[in-house]
Design a protein around this motif. Structure first.
Motif, mmCIF file in Angstrom:
data_model
loop_
_atom_site.group_PDB
_atom_site.id
_atom_site.type_symbol
_atom_site.label_atom_id
_atom_site.label_comp_id
_atom_site.label_asym_id
_atom_site.label_seq_id
_atom_site.Cartn_x
_atom_site.Cartn_y
_atom_site.Cartn_z
ATOM 1 N N ALA A 190 0.844 -1.219 0.000
ATOM 2 C CA ALA A 190 0.000 0.000 0.000
ATOM 3 C C ALA A 190 0.871 1.259 0.000
ATOM 4 C CB ALA A 190 -0.938 -0.002 1.201
ATOM 5 N N HIS A 241 -6.289 -1.282 -2.171
ATOM 6 C CA HIS A 241 -7.224 -1.870 -1.216
ATOM 7 C C HIS A 241 -8.306 -2.658 -1.948
ATOM 8 C CE1 HIS A 241 -5.346 0.560 1.901
ATOM 9 N NE2 HIS A 241 -5.507 1.621 1.137
ATOM 10 N N ARG A 287 -11.853 -2.966 -0.577
ATOM 11 C CA ARG A 287 -12.794 -1.855 -0.651
ATOM 12 C C ARG A 287 -13.620 -1.862 -1.937
ATOM 13 N NH1 ARG A 287 -8.906 3.128 1.500
ATOM 14 N NH2 ARG A 287 -8.390 2.209 3.532
#
Length: 614
Positions: A329, A338, A341
């Motif tokens: 990340a 991510h 998400r």
């Protein structure tokens, strides 16, 4: 003028992949391997760079009948060829412009109409001049002016312009000569400042010789700024912050082939992950003026080293990049960090199903799983797709969990009164005319079919709605309906592409490799499990067998979710759909519904209605 190269002819490449290694299992997490100190490797020009003393320059100057290449002609060409600070040749000729030389030009240059009347025309001069500048860097003072005339002359003479790299000494002077030293950057001013051996006099060869001295003096001033190679000159006139340019050494030793690179900052923090078909060339570009992004300049100032992961193929490098971004990340990467998400639109598993947005694919413990569409990169896009389905199917929109038997006190909602809900929550006698449990069952079955395989009902209904709104000149409302339709089609198409690949235990495919041989991939449940390159002349099936044996073990997830980042599965799918791919073996046929969302999405993209898929 003295130049020195700090790079030797040979050296070993830390982190370079051994040439004999053909198979690359895709390990979970794709940790960066340790550096490899192997045999010496011959470096290419892209890695070494070309020292200025090894470059042949042709310094050119023109005299013309005016200032526009469209309306004016060349009257004189003068050029000096220099290498390593020494003159190795000169080119000079008067040119008959075919028109009288204006009086003010004659007074300025001393070139009169009589002087050029017996000179050759430009068509006779261009071939010799193009041969003189072949393979050199073209230099001029106010280069756009001279090059524009030379290009126009070549075009009128039916010769292609060779495209030499062009260097403008005016732009270089603006970089290193301040107003305190000289009031302007004219050739005569700079020649006086640098004590040129030739005084410019508005004759082509004299001015070219003076420009040679100015060029060498400018190179001497640029050297302390780190501009010592030909590649540096390409960005020397667009200033790079000194602290950024000083970090160019971070690109030293990086592989010239495909791979992934990671900028690493204090505390071994991975700041940025990228990929390129030439890692060294791409990383070097970050330290030049071609890098305009402010956040990247900020990242480079923090970077302390660059790690590289050499890859055999472009697909492998792009997959490794994606996995490393997901793993670390990095704060300067903006995408793919991510996967958790991402959002799906799902039909719930209850007595009276409804549509909902979730962040993972859920499998029923018994019976067939409910359909999903997506994933979507944002909840907003998922909401638009959900609304498109609700607008075309009378599915309930309330969030409460309904009892199997309706409560006697329950009443129909406004949506039911408008015919947009089948009202399974109220007793039969309180329902709007025509609604019943059987009706709601038909609605949900139609909805399942739409999500899984047949997008026709949604496309037909929303297309009619868009046409009506546009006819009433309600263009904003029509655009909103269009966005809902494209969001639904994008999500449904993605799920319909992913589902067979995600459910497939193993798929092996190959496509012709550049230069001969085959590029082979092993895919398990949508995840790249191994990749290999079979050189020309070898048995590809032996390479396939070795790739399968060394491939990563992959645990399946509920379809249509792949056992990897959805974007990795998209990369694999794009590779599988590329020209020349051969399917070697598969445990599950790879198909898409004939009336699925892909069909309509392709038509809309071709028509220019939608430009992006998700």
């Amino acid at each position: 003028m003295r130049h020195e190269s700090s790079v030797g002819a040979f050296r070993s490449l830390p982190g370079a992949r051994q040439r004999g290694r053909q198979i690359t299992p895709a390990k979970p997490g794709l940790q960066t391997p340790p550096d490899i100190s192997g045999r010496p490797v011959q470096l290419g020009l892209d890695e070494l760079g070309t020292p200025l003393h090894d470059v042949t320059f042709v310094v050119v100057d023109l005299e013309t009948t005016g200032g526009s290449a469209k309306d004016c002609e060349i009257t004189e060409i003068g050029a000096v060829k220099v290498r390593a600070g020494e003159c190795v040749g000169e080119f000079q000729t008067l040119v008959n412009p075919g028109v009288p030389v204006p009086a003010f030009i004659a007074r300025l240059t001393g070139i009169s109409t009589a002087m050029v009347s017996d000179a050759p025309r430009i068509e006779a001069v261009v071939p010799a001049f193009l041969e003189f500048i072949r393979g050199t860097v073209l230099v001029a003072h106010n280069a756009p002016f001279d090059v524009s005339f030379l290009r126009a002359a070549a075009a009128r003479s039916s010769y292609a312009w060779p495209g030499n790299q062009v260097l403008d000494t005016v732009a270089l002077a603006r970089r290193v000569v301040t107003r305190d030293e000289a009031p302007n950057h004219k050739l005569s001013t700079l020649a006086n400042l640098f004590h040129a051996t030739v005084t410019p006099d508005h004759r082509a060869l004299s001015d070219a010789r003076a420009t040679v001295d100015v060029m060498h003096a400018l190179f001497d001033r640029l050297a302390p700024l780190g501009i010592t190679h030909l590649e540096d000159l390409a960005t020397a006139t667009d200033p790079v912050p000194p602290d950024v340019r000083r970090k160019r050494h971070l690109a030293d030793g990086l592989p010239t082939g495909p791979g992934v690179y990671m900028f690493v900052g204090p505390g071994s923090e991975v700041l940025y992950v990228g990929t390129s078909t030439s890692v060294h060339k791409r990383v070097r570009s970050y330290f030049t003026a071609s890098e305009k992004r402010g956040r990247m300049v900020e990242m480079i100032r923090l970077a302390e080293s660059v790690r590289a992961v050499p890859c055999e193929t472009e697909l492998e490098s792009r997959v490794r990049e994606l996995r490393l971004i997901t793993e670390h990340a990095p704060r300067y990467n903006r995408r793919s960090k991510h996967p958790e998400r991402m959002h799906w639109v799902r039909l719930t598993t209850e007595a009276h199903p409804r549509l909902t947005i979730v962040q993972d694919v859920r499998r029923r413990t018994t019976g067939p799983s409910e359909p999903h569409i997506g994933p979507f990169t944002s909840r907003g896009r998922a909401q638009e797709a959900l609304e498109a389905l609700q607008a075309t199917h009378a599915v309930r929109q309330c969030a409460a969990r309904l009892p199997v038997v309706p409560l006697a006190s329950a009443t129909a909602c406004a949506l039911a009164e408008m015919g947009r809900c089948s009202a399974p929550c109220v007793p039969r006698e309180k329902r709007p005319t025509g609604t019943s449990e059987a009706v709601y069952t038909v609605v949900t079955e139609s909805l399942r079919s739409t999500m899984r395989s047949d997008s026709g009902p949604v496309v037909a209904a929303l297309s009619r709605r868009i046409k009506e709104l546009a006819g009433d000149e309600r263009f904003e409302d029509a655009a909103a309906e269009r966005d809902r339709l494209t969001a639904y089609l994008a999500g449904a198409a993605r799920a319909q592409r992913l589902e067979p690949l995600s459910a497939c235990e193993q798929l092996v495919a190959a496509r012709p490799w550049t230069g001969g041989g085959w590029e082979i991939v092993v895919v398990r449940h949508g995840r790249l499990a191994a990749t290999a390159v079979c050189p020309p002349g070898r048995d590809p099936y032996a390479t396939v067998a070795a790739a399968v044996d060394s491939a990563e073990h992959v645990v399946a997830r509920p379809a249509p979710a792949p056992a990897c980042h959805p974007e990795e599965a998209d990369l694999v799918l794009a590779w599988l759909r590329s020209p020349g791919v051969r399917l070697v073996s598969t445990t599950l046929p790879q198909t898409c519904p004939a009336r699925g969302a892909e069909r309509y999405l392709v038509n809309m993209t071709t028509a220019g209605v939608v430009s992006s898929v998700v």
